[in-house]
Design a protein around this motif. Structure first.
Motif, PDB file in Angstrom:
ATOM      1  N   LYS A 243      39.602  43.055  27.961  1.00 42.89           N
ATOM      2  CA  LYS A 243      40.767  43.937  28.064  1.00 42.89           C
ATOM      3  C   LYS A 243      40.809  44.916  26.895  1.00 42.89           C
ATOM      4  O   LYS A 243      41.870  45.411  26.517  1.00 42.89           O
ATOM      5  CB  LYS A 243      42.054  43.103  28.102  1.00 42.89           C
ATOM      6  N   LEU A 244      39.671  45.227  26.332  1.00 43.60           N
ATOM      7  CA  LEU A 244      39.598  46.136  25.197  1.00 43.60           C
ATOM      8  C   LEU A 244      39.750  47.590  25.660  1.00 43.60           C
ATOM      9  O   LEU A 244      39.415  47.926  26.796  1.00 43.60           O
ATOM     10  CB  LEU A 244      38.269  45.960  24.461  1.00 43.60           C
ATOM     11  N   GLU A 245      40.231  48.422  24.759  1.00 41.35           N
ATOM     12  CA  GLU A 245      40.359  49.864  24.984  1.00 41.35           C
ATOM     13  C   GLU A 245      41.083  50.210  26.291  1.00 41.35           C
ATOM     14  O   GLU A 245      40.616  51.027  27.095  1.00 41.35           O
ATOM     15  CB  GLU A 245      38.974  50.526  24.970  1.00 41.35           C
ATOM     16  N   PRO A 246      42.259  49.633  26.516  1.00 39.53           N
ATOM     17  CA  PRO A 246      42.966  49.916  27.774  1.00 39.53           C
ATOM     18  C   PRO A 246      43.375  51.372  27.923  1.00 39.53           C
ATOM     19  O   PRO A 246      43.507  51.874  29.047  1.00 39.53           O
ATOM     20  CB  PRO A 246      44.193  48.997  27.703  1.00 39.53           C
ATOM     21  N   GLY A 247      43.561  52.057  26.807  1.00 35.36           N
ATOM     22  CA  GLY A 247      43.956  53.454  26.883  1.00 35.36           C
ATOM     23  C   GLY A 247      42.963  54.312  27.649  1.00 35.36           C
ATOM     24  O   GLY A 247      43.342  55.293  28.299  1.00 35.36           O
ATOM     25  N   GLN A 248      41.682  53.954  27.591  1.00 34.85           N
ATOM     26  CA  GLN A 248      40.659  54.732  28.282  1.00 34.85           C
ATOM     27  C   GLN A 248      40.047  54.019  29.493  1.00 34.85           C
ATOM     28  O   GLN A 248      39.544  54.681  30.402  1.00 34.85           O
ATOM     29  CB  GLN A 248      39.537  55.102  27.309  1.00 34.85           C
ATOM     30  N   LEU A 249      40.088  52.694  29.504  1.00 34.75           N
ATOM     31  CA  LEU A 249      39.353  51.963  30.534  1.00 34.75           C
ATOM     32  C   LEU A 249      40.233  51.269  31.568  1.00 34.75           C
ATOM     33  O   LEU A 249      39.754  50.931  32.653  1.00 34.75           O
ATOM     34  CB  LEU A 249      38.431  50.929  29.883  1.00 34.75           C
ATOM     35  N   LYS A 250      41.488  51.045  31.272  1.00 34.79           N
ATOM     36  CA  LYS A 250      42.347  50.344  32.227  1.00 34.79           C
ATOM     37  C   LYS A 250      42.442  51.135  33.528  1.00 34.79           C
ATOM     38  O   LYS A 250      42.617  52.348  33.527  1.00 34.79           O
ATOM     39  CB  LYS A 250      43.739  50.148  31.640  1.00 34.79           C
ATOM     40  N   GLY A 251      42.305  50.425  34.645  1.00 38.40           N
ATOM     41  CA  GLY A 251      42.414  51.066  35.946  1.00 38.40           C
ATOM     42  C   GLY A 251      41.128  51.658  36.470  1.00 38.40           C
ATOM     43  O   GLY A 251      41.129  52.339  37.500  1.00 38.40           O
ATOM     44  N   LYS A 252      39.995  51.397  35.794  1.00 38.54           N
ATOM     45  CA  LYS A 252      38.707  51.946  36.238  1.00 38.54           C
ATOM     46  C   LYS A 252      37.806  50.908  36.892  1.00 38.54           C
ATOM     47  O   LYS A 252      36.878  51.248  37.615  1.00 38.54           O
ATOM     48  CB  LYS A 252      37.971  52.586  35.051  1.00 38.54           C
ATOM     49  N   ILE A 253      38.052  49.629  36.625  1.00 37.69           N
ATOM     50  CA  ILE A 253      37.212  48.558  37.158  1.00 37.69           C
ATOM     51  C   ILE A 253      38.116  47.366  37.471  1.00 37.69           C
ATOM     52  O   ILE A 253      39.089  47.111  36.751  1.00 37.69           O
ATOM     53  CB  ILE A 253      36.107  48.179  36.145  1.00 37.69           C
ATOM     54  N   PHE A 254      37.795  46.639  38.562  1.00 33.22           N
ATOM     55  CA  PHE A 254      38.678  45.595  39.047  1.00 33.22           C
ATOM     56  C   PHE A 254      37.876  44.341  39.416  1.00 33.22           C
ATOM     57  O   PHE A 254      36.739  44.444  39.876  1.00 33.22           O
ATOM     58  CB  PHE A 254      39.455  46.084  40.271  1.00 33.22           C
ATOM     59  N   PRO A 255      38.467  43.162  39.228  1.00 32.91           N
ATOM     60  CA  PRO A 255      37.741  41.930  39.555  1.00 32.91           C
ATOM     61  C   PRO A 255      37.814  41.583  41.038  1.00 32.91           C
ATOM     62  O   PRO A 255      38.867  41.672  41.661  1.00 32.91           O
ATOM     63  CB  PRO A 255      38.471  40.871  38.715  1.00 32.91           C
ATOM     64  N   ALA A 256      36.693  41.215  41.605  1.00 30.33           N
ATOM     65  CA  ALA A 256      36.632  40.597  42.928  1.00 30.33           C
ATOM     66  C   ALA A 256      35.982  39.232  42.749  1.00 30.33           C
ATOM     67  O   ALA A 256      34.953  39.111  42.082  1.00 30.33           O
ATOM     68  CB  ALA A 256      35.827  41.447  43.905  1.00 30.33           C
ATOM     69  N   MET A 257      36.590  38.217  43.321  1.00 32.00           N
ATOM     70  CA  MET A 257      36.115  36.850  43.111  1.00 32.00           C
ATOM     71  C   MET A 257      35.212  36.422  44.263  1.00 32.00           C
ATOM     72  O   MET A 257      35.627  36.430  45.431  1.00 32.00           O
ATOM     73  CB  MET A 257      37.291  35.887  42.998  1.00 32.00           C
ATOM     74  N   GLY A 258      33.979  36.096  43.944  1.00 33.92           N
ATOM     75  CA  GLY A 258      33.038  35.574  44.930  1.00 33.92           C
ATOM     76  C   GLY A 258      32.876  34.070  44.752  1.00 33.92           C
ATOM     77  O   GLY A 258      32.926  33.563  43.628  1.00 33.92           O
ATOM     78  N   GLY A 259      32.694  33.372  45.851  1.00 36.68           N
ATOM     79  CA  GLY A 259      32.488  31.933  45.788  1.00 36.68           C
ATOM     80  C   GLY A 259      31.054  31.568  46.134  1.00 36.68           C
ATOM     81  O   GLY A 259      30.443  32.193  47.011  1.00 36.68           O
ATOM     82  N   ILE A 260      30.514  30.576  45.439  1.00 37.09           N
ATOM     83  CA  ILE A 260      29.143  30.111  45.674  1.00 37.09           C
ATOM     84  C   ILE A 260      29.132  28.593  45.688  1.00 37.09           C
ATOM     85  O   ILE A 260      29.840  27.949  44.908  1.00 37.09           O
ATOM     86  CB  ILE A 260      28.176  30.634  44.588  1.00 37.09           C
ATOM     87  N   VAL A 261      28.313  28.029  46.562  1.00 41.33           N
ATOM     88  CA  VAL A 261      28.107  26.580  46.590  1.00 41.33           C
ATOM     89  C   VAL A 261      26.611  26.286  46.582  1.00 41.33           C
ATOM     90  O   VAL A 261      25.794  27.144  46.914  1.00 41.33           O
ATOM     91  CB  VAL A 261      28.745  25.920  47.832  1.00 41.33           C
ATOM     92  N   THR A 262      26.280  25.078  46.204  1.00 44.10           N
ATOM     93  CA  THR A 262      24.901  24.595  46.288  1.00 44.10           C
ATOM     94  C   THR A 262      24.917  23.217  46.914  1.00 44.10           C
ATOM     95  O   THR A 262      25.701  22.352  46.498  1.00 44.10           O
ATOM     96  CB  THR A 262      24.240  24.542  44.903  1.00 44.10           C
TER      97      THR A 262
END
Length: 427
Positions: A243-262
């Motif tokens: 969450k560093l440098e929110p002044g310039q980077l916030k709102g440019k990249i977002f998390p998507a959660m993928g699930g994996i099993v073995t």
């Protein structure tokens, strides 16, 4: 101290890392924030050029998406259409060649690095891009023709339904491209091996050392709770995990959660369902992807959650997909399940830029991270040492910045993916 997630990759590490926490004050040429593929690959490149490098990681090397992904190294670039549109004014008719080269440069870097440093990461060749619906075949046919035109005739084959059935014990697919240049591997062992390579070249590596502040100015650096590193250049490579440098980077990249099993080891059944040990993913917007591990398990991922919220009972969600794909695995034991936060960019173009004169950032691979991070590591190392041409091509791309960051961005992503899934079902 940070513990790794309970994944198959963690359970099959060649050797875990035990780098020190940052204490006191240090001086280097370049300090990199983030010990995933972007940071580590860039560190290797810079250290090979003779620069003194430090990596500062909040958790452990490869802790995030780098050490949790599907392990497929493919020539697919998320956002290539948007790249072509935005880069054409700068590159002109060379834009197609530029993008085609990018598709495969990551493969070359990884293979050369594995060989050079003797990294044991179960590297294998062979991949299927599979048509989930008959309508997917036209796109695969165009991709195949482009690959042949580009000189890959010996490495790609366009398969019909019966030919796919010879390679997978599944009736799910209507055809596929078989690609022997594409690879699959154990990503966590690769990253840890690359970190060892960087350290052998003089790099300093610190774990469990969250960066609290990036220092800008003539002598930039980073500050943690117990130490500081001064440098000539700083590179932020934390992707969606910081969450560093929110002044310039916030709102440019977002998390998507993928699930994996073995699954549990399959024994002879592994070769029965996938006799050529191929990695596979399908053509859907929200796709399934899978491969066999070195010890004969099925590693299966899918069902990306674009809300940004972690899952859930991943095994319960993915078991029906496994059994639909491979009926022979009905009731198979699942030994490991985990989630992976992927950094999603609205237009899918990796984000490269500068936060100030000597502070750089690189992020956003939208689910295509293993090859792309290594490409970006090469581009960033060149930029930091004064070769700016490729960096400028990416840095000149325009990105959508969503107000309120994740709070609004993730619902927009979820709505967008729902829309595309609905379109896909209607085709």
């Amino acid at each position: 101290m940070t513990q790794r997630c309970n994944s198959y990759y963690t359970a099959t590490l060649n050797q875990d890392t035990d780098y020190p926490t940052l204490q006191g004050r240090h001086q280097v040429d370049v300090v990199i924030i983030g010990g995933g593929f972007t940071g580590v690959a860039t560190a290797v490149e810079l250290a090979e050029k003779g620069l003194k490098v430090a990596i500062v990681e909040s958790h452990k090397i490869g802790w995030g998406a780098t050490g949790r992904n599907g392990g497929q190294v493919t020539g697919s670039l998320s956002g290539d259409g948007a790249m072509r549109k935005q880069m054409r004014p700068k590159l002109g008719d060379d834009v197609d060649d530029f993008i085609w080269h990018l598709r495969w440069r990551g493969h070359e870097i990884i293979q050369q690095r594995v060989e050079k440093y003797g990294i044991q990461c179960d590297l294998k060749h062979g991949h299927l891009h599979a048509a989930y619906k008959p309508g997917h075949m036209e796109g695969l046919r165009q991709d195949y023709q482009e690959a042949v035109r580009r000189g890959m005739a010996d490495e790609v084959s366009l398969l019909d339904r019966s030919q796919v059935r010879d390679l997978l014990q599944s009736d799910l697919y209507h055809g596929a491209i078989k690609n022997t240049r594409n690879m699959h591997l154990h990503p966590l062992n690769l990253c840890i091996g690359e970190a060892w390579a960087a350290q052998s070249l003089g790099a300093l590596i610190f774990e469990n050392s969250e960066v609290l502040e990036i220092i800008h100015g003539q002598t930039p650096g980073v500050r943690t709770a117990h130490g500081q590193i001064d440098a000539n250049q700083v590179m932020l490579a934390g992707d969606v995990y910081h969450k560093l440098e929110p002044g310039q980077l916030k709102g440019k990249i977002f998390p998507a959660m993928g699930g994996i099993v073995t699954t549990a080891p399959l024994g002879d059944l592994a070769r029965q369902i996938n006799p050529e040990d191929l990695a596979v993913y399908d053509c859907r917007f929200v796709l399934d992807y899978y491969r066999l591990t070195a010890d004969g398990r099925l590693l299966f991922g899918g069902g990306a959650n674009y809300s940004g919220k972690d899952s859930r009972d991943i095994a319960a969600e993915l078991r029906p997909c496994i059994e639909q794909t491979f009926p022979a695995l009905k009731g198979v034991q699942i030994d490991y399940q985990w989630s992976c936060a992927m950094g999603i960019v609205i237009n899918r173009i990796p984000q490269l830029g500068k936060l100030s004169d000597n502070v750089w950032y690189c992020q956003g691979y939208s689910g295509h991270g293993i090859a792309t991070t290594h490409i970006m590591g090469e581009i960033m190392s060149r930029a930091i040492t004064g070769q700016l041409e490729q960096f400028d091509t990416f840095a000149g791309c325009q990105h959508i910045r969503v107000p309120m960051g994740d709070l609004l961005g993730n619902p927009l992503l979820a709505a967008g993916m729902w829309y595309y899934q609905m379109l896909e079902r209607l085709r």
